[in-house]
Design an enzyme around this catalytic site. Sequence first.
Site: not given
Length: 537
Positions: A60, A228
């Site tokens: 991420d 997401e």
Amino acid sequence: MSLPFPFRRLTSSLLVAGSLLSACQRPATTTTAASPAAAPTTTAAPLAIPNPVLAGDFPDPSITKVGDTYWATATTSNWGPVFPLLTSKNLTDWQLVGHVFPGERPAWADYYFWAPEISQEGQKTYVFYTAHKRGGNLAVGVASADNPAGPYTDHGPLVGQPDGSIDGFPMRDENGQLYLIWKEDGNSVQQPTPIWAQRLNDARTALVGEKQELFRNDPATWEGNLVEGVSIVRHEGYFYAFYAGNGCCGRGCTYATGVARAKNLLGPWEKYAKNPVLINNDTWKCPGHGTAIEHQGRWFMLHHAYAAQSQEFVGRQGVLSEFVWTAAGWPEFRGGSTPIAAAPPIARSFTDEFTGAKLLPTWQWPVEQQPTFTLRGGQLQLTARPDHSGAALGQPTTAPNYTATTTLLNPAALPAGSQAGLAAHGDPDNTLSLVAGGGKVQLVQQEKGQSKVLAETILPATKRLQLRLQARQGSQFTFAWSSNGGTTWQNMPASGAAVNGSYLPPWDRGVRAGVLAHGPATAVATFENFALVPQSN
């Protein structure tokens, strides 16, 4: 990154290379290109990018630019210190300079420190992040600093819905109003996953007004049970939301990347008919949760992916993929998938003689079991813990094949009931370790909290015991020890057979190599050095 349903039920009761500047990381500005009708930028040759640009377990990833310096950060999950801070002047040579939370984690959160989104506006640096709320569920929090290096002041959680809230991202709308974008973690309870937007106050310490849904997952498509990791850029009059879909993590991951666009931040949003735009290839698996970034007129996605060779054992690494804008105004990745590295990345060895005043910043520890240690006279003194595998310090691995070594001083002097040594760390309840103490050298397997001695021998009379761990294919481990400075090595077990460590990494993390000390808190283990050397085969 999303918590799978079984894990959600249990929880309810980080010297790397290259990254680039993102317009979406600076909410006060917008970025435009030459012409909406222009043909794709195909005249320039693709950049030679030695992926991974963030080698090791850096899920991420996000970046911003402050002055002439680039700053990057990434998920640390259940490893501390929380959220690395990395800097670069030239976008290829990166240095780990600290952490958002270098010591104690925020008081409101206990674990799962995910998806830090670093941004700069004015003289302030902000990090929006996800964490598990003590006594609650996943929530999005925020911290700020007057300097990107910190220290950071935590402002607590902004939103924590009953099903969980994750992956916060700040963005200004077409009128300059600041919003927080996030995902409701419905898939953790077998529900849809809406992407929400809600106004933020100027201090970024509280949401105001009502939330509004932007879009959600379509289970009949490639998105499966979730969308997401949204990051947004503004380009040629459109907001573009890059997002991940399907399963993020582990050997069975199904992640890919899609994009949607809208004229107004609050929609209506249109998903690209050619989604997913970033998919597997033979080199990289499950690319997703990235940030779209522009540099010198070229566009890239910095995201994570598993190297096919090392998969979950190294973890999700930072990969840079270039894309162009089509005549129709959609992003098109070169080759249609994550690009193969144009040149092999440099494999860097790590050594520590413990001569500094502070522990080097690449060392990590289980975030809920922060160890006690001191550095003195070129020695690391690690205080034992009686719980789990003991007190642990680990280094991220960057390749499936590596050798780790350490020197344990005066092992016979350890108090009764204590052991210390070298370990492959998955998490506190899953380790493989070669330890000494109680008159023995033992190879110990800890799996799901259950310990088993795989081999043992008599501890020789020595003041310096060298321990060695070798990993192959990420999961096959061999161990050896030496009492004569490494002149000769004794295999453990004596046959030299490899131990299968495929159980080690949790679903969202890679393996660390490091040291540990297990036993009463009165026991202190002393280490003289540690080395971690990647191997080519």
